[in-house]
Design a protein around this motif. Sequence first.
Motif, mmCIF file in Angstrom:
data_model
loop_
_atom_site.group_PDB
_atom_site.id
_atom_site.type_symbol
_atom_site.label_atom_id
_atom_site.label_comp_id
_atom_site.label_asym_id
_atom_site.label_seq_id
_atom_site.Cartn_x
_atom_site.Cartn_y
_atom_site.Cartn_z
ATOM 1 N N LYS A 142 -7.299 6.664 -10.612
ATOM 2 C CA LYS A 142 -6.171 6.674 -9.511
ATOM 3 C C LYS A 142 -6.047 5.731 -8.400
ATOM 4 O O LYS A 142 -4.763 5.249 -8.014
ATOM 5 C CB LYS A 142 -6.270 8.002 -8.798
ATOM 6 N N TYR A 143 -6.960 5.123 -8.028
ATOM 7 C CA TYR A 143 -7.164 4.251 -6.893
ATOM 8 C C TYR A 143 -7.301 2.665 -7.452
ATOM 9 O O TYR A 143 -7.993 2.273 -8.000
ATOM 10 C CB TYR A 143 -8.411 4.433 -6.000
ATOM 11 N N GLY A 144 -6.299 1.805 -6.450
ATOM 12 C CA GLY A 144 -6.509 0.406 -6.654
ATOM 13 C C GLY A 144 -7.663 -0.365 -6.183
ATOM 14 O O GLY A 144 -8.215 -1.250 -6.679
ATOM 15 N N LEU B 246 -15.426 11.862 -4.696
ATOM 16 C CA LEU B 246 -15.045 11.063 -6.052
ATOM 17 C C LEU B 246 -15.335 11.965 -7.296
ATOM 18 O O LEU B 246 -14.981 11.908 -8.542
ATOM 19 C CB LEU B 246 -15.982 9.849 -6.042
ATOM 20 N N LYS B 247 -16.611 12.889 -7.091
ATOM 21 C CA LYS B 247 -16.999 13.718 -8.281
ATOM 22 C C LYS B 247 -16.201 14.629 -8.706
ATOM 23 O O LYS B 247 -15.637 15.085 -9.817
ATOM 24 C CB LYS B 247 -18.359 14.322 -7.728
ATOM 25 N N ASP B 248 -15.503 15.393 -7.424
ATOM 26 C CA ASP B 248 -14.322 16.166 -7.765
ATOM 27 C C ASP B 248 -13.049 15.531 -8.432
ATOM 28 O O ASP B 248 -12.417 16.128 -9.217
ATOM 29 C CB ASP B 248 -14.015 16.999 -6.479
ATOM 30 N N CYS B 249 -12.861 14.171 -8.085
ATOM 31 C CA CYS B 249 -11.604 13.588 -8.728
ATOM 32 C C CYS B 249 -11.925 13.345 -10.084
ATOM 33 O O CYS B 249 -10.945 13.623 -10.716
ATOM 34 C CB CYS B 249 -11.536 11.840 -8.025
ATOM 35 N N ALA B 250 -13.005 13.025 -10.486
ATOM 36 C CA ALA B 250 -13.399 13.032 -11.960
ATOM 37 C C ALA B 250 -12.958 14.551 -12.626
ATOM 38 O O ALA B 250 -12.304 14.479 -13.739
ATOM 39 C CB ALA B 250 -14.739 12.495 -12.007
ATOM 40 N N ASP C 168 -15.054 5.271 -12.429
ATOM 41 C CA ASP C 168 -14.053 6.182 -13.268
ATOM 42 C C ASP C 168 -12.696 6.383 -12.291
ATOM 43 O O ASP C 168 -11.819 6.712 -12.834
ATOM 44 C CB ASP C 168 -14.798 7.487 -13.389
ATOM 45 N N ALA C 169 -12.812 6.407 -11.002
ATOM 46 C CA ALA C 169 -11.720 6.587 -10.115
ATOM 47 C C ALA C 169 -10.766 5.384 -9.880
ATOM 48 O O ALA C 169 -9.714 5.504 -9.541
ATOM 49 C CB ALA C 169 -12.402 6.906 -8.551
ATOM 50 N N LEU C 170 -11.179 4.254 -10.336
ATOM 51 C CA LEU C 170 -10.305 3.142 -10.143
ATOM 52 C C LEU C 170 -9.321 2.767 -11.126
ATOM 53 O O LEU C 170 -9.586 2.991 -12.500
ATOM 54 C CB LEU C 170 -11.180 1.724 -9.944
ATOM 55 N N THR C 171 -8.234 2.295 -11.127
ATOM 56 C CA THR C 171 -7.243 1.754 -11.930
ATOM 57 C C THR C 171 -7.964 0.615 -12.916
ATOM 58 O O THR C 171 -8.678 0.185 -12.290
ATOM 59 C CB THR C 171 -5.923 1.201 -11.266
ATOM 60 N N PRO C 172 -7.430 0.253 -13.978
ATOM 61 C CA PRO C 172 -7.793 -0.309 -14.833
ATOM 62 C C PRO C 172 -8.065 -2.032 -14.247
ATOM 63 O O PRO C 172 -9.124 -2.757 -14.442
ATOM 64 C CB PRO C 172 -7.098 -0.775 -16.117
ATOM 65 N N VAL D 86 0.823 -1.283 -0.064
ATOM 66 C CA VAL D 86 -0.064 -0.026 0.110
ATOM 67 C C VAL D 86 0.949 1.330 -0.028
ATOM 68 O O VAL D 86 1.638 1.437 0.800
ATOM 69 C CB VAL D 86 -0.979 -0.002 1.188
ATOM 70 N N GLU D 87 0.554 2.159 -1.015
ATOM 71 C CA GLU D 87 1.615 3.412 -1.054
ATOM 72 C C GLU D 87 0.992 4.641 -0.208
ATOM 73 O O GLU D 87 1.650 5.280 0.230
ATOM 74 C CB GLU D 87 1.613 3.750 -2.503
ATOM 75 N N GLU D 88 -0.586 4.521 -0.511
ATOM 76 C CA GLU D 88 -1.288 5.572 0.241
ATOM 77 C C GLU D 88 -2.642 5.191 0.399
ATOM 78 O O GLU D 88 -3.391 4.512 -0.491
ATOM 79 C CB GLU D 88 -1.091 6.731 -0.756
ATOM 80 N N ALA D 89 -3.139 5.470 1.626
ATOM 81 C CA ALA D 89 -4.506 5.195 1.778
ATOM 82 C C ALA D 89 -5.231 6.646 2.106
ATOM 83 O O ALA D 89 -4.786 7.339 3.054
ATOM 84 C CB ALA D 89 -4.569 4.082 3.037
ATOM 85 N N THR D 90 -6.386 7.032 1.551
ATOM 86 C CA THR D 90 -7.084 8.098 1.540
ATOM 87 C C THR D 90 -8.399 7.881 2.260
ATOM 88 O O THR D 90 -9.158 6.939 1.904
ATOM 89 C CB THR D 90 -7.160 8.855 0.295
#
Lengths: 190, 190
Positions: free
Chosen positions: B56-58, B45-49, B85-89, B2-6
């Motif tokens: 960005k997030y795994g 999450l809306k702002d992230c988009a 939309d916020a998740l990595t592939p 884990v690199e970062e946890a928000t």
Amino acid sequence: MVEEATLVEIDNSVIELSKKYLPHMACSYDNPKVKVVLQDGFKFLKDCASKEESQKYGVIITDSSDPEGPAENFFTENYYQLLYDALTPDGVATSMASENIWLNIKKLAHLRKAASQVFPVARVSNCTIPTYTSGQIAILCCAKNSHVDVSTPIRTVTESKEGILFKYYNHQIHSASFVLPTWAKNIIYQ
Amino acid sequence: MVEEATLVEIDNSVIELSKKYLPHMACSYDNPKVKVVLQDGFKFLKDCASKEESQKYGVIITDSSDPEGPAENFFTENYYQLLYDALTPDGVATSMASENIWLNIKKLAHLRKAASQVFPVARVSNCTIPTYTSGQIAILCCAKNSHVDVSTPIRTVTESKEGILFKYYNHQIHSASFVLPTWAKNIIYQ
């Protein structure tokens, strides 16, 4: 293939009320392979032993009342010995533990320990039933042959046939029900 | 690794009370990898988009309130789209379904269907927690990559390490939690 099924019930009104309110299940009373004995189950198994009818049953399912009160005999090492004696060498016994891991795990662990004094295999499975307190009930599964893995179904049917035969049960849930949270596993099998 | 946890939490008193009453868990707030954002998770999450921080997030874990009332946004197809939309592939999203198979399976099936309009993988797992009504809670697990089998752990650790890290979780219970009774499976995945 089931050759014969003996139902031992102490209270005839349970049978009569089942016929009245659960006809889709109680229809099995009409199956010619079913034999009904109105007797205390503990006494029935004791008599089996004295009549030298030991090692007769392939499967024994105990669906008793709670461990406190009139059914307390079914939660003793003595009862597990009677089950052991009545089973064929590859026989399996299951009994409702009247407890679950969240409500009284010490009692459940104690019961499993009593069973394991008699049976080489004594494992706890977990079943979700919302009408039980805490939504779950544990079922203790014992085998006389140490090589029997009770968490793997012996008989399997196709998925479509399984769907016709059972509402809850399937071969995946059979195995999954033996998987416990780590904290519970540690207490039960310590 | 884990690199970062928000952690996004709308109500600071939840954090303060956690620190007071659950210090063994709240100690993770001191971990330098943890970033705390006091905001509505939906808005976050809306702002992230809009900030083009998509993919960005795994892993995204939603532990929201009940589906009726202020948290109802988290139980909509719109929210699942924001998660997607916020998740990595190869990302995975889990969310508490606030229902279980016994209490309101239609609602649970409806929620899974909403998620499956967005995610190629949307599966229901079942967790036993006695403080929830009926002793159980469903967790919806979604994956963006159709080849991801969410019922199999991606990372495994040794059994002894697992026992130190987790009280409830183990790799067997991970898979077992996705096994449902036949009647429930039929309704949820119909």
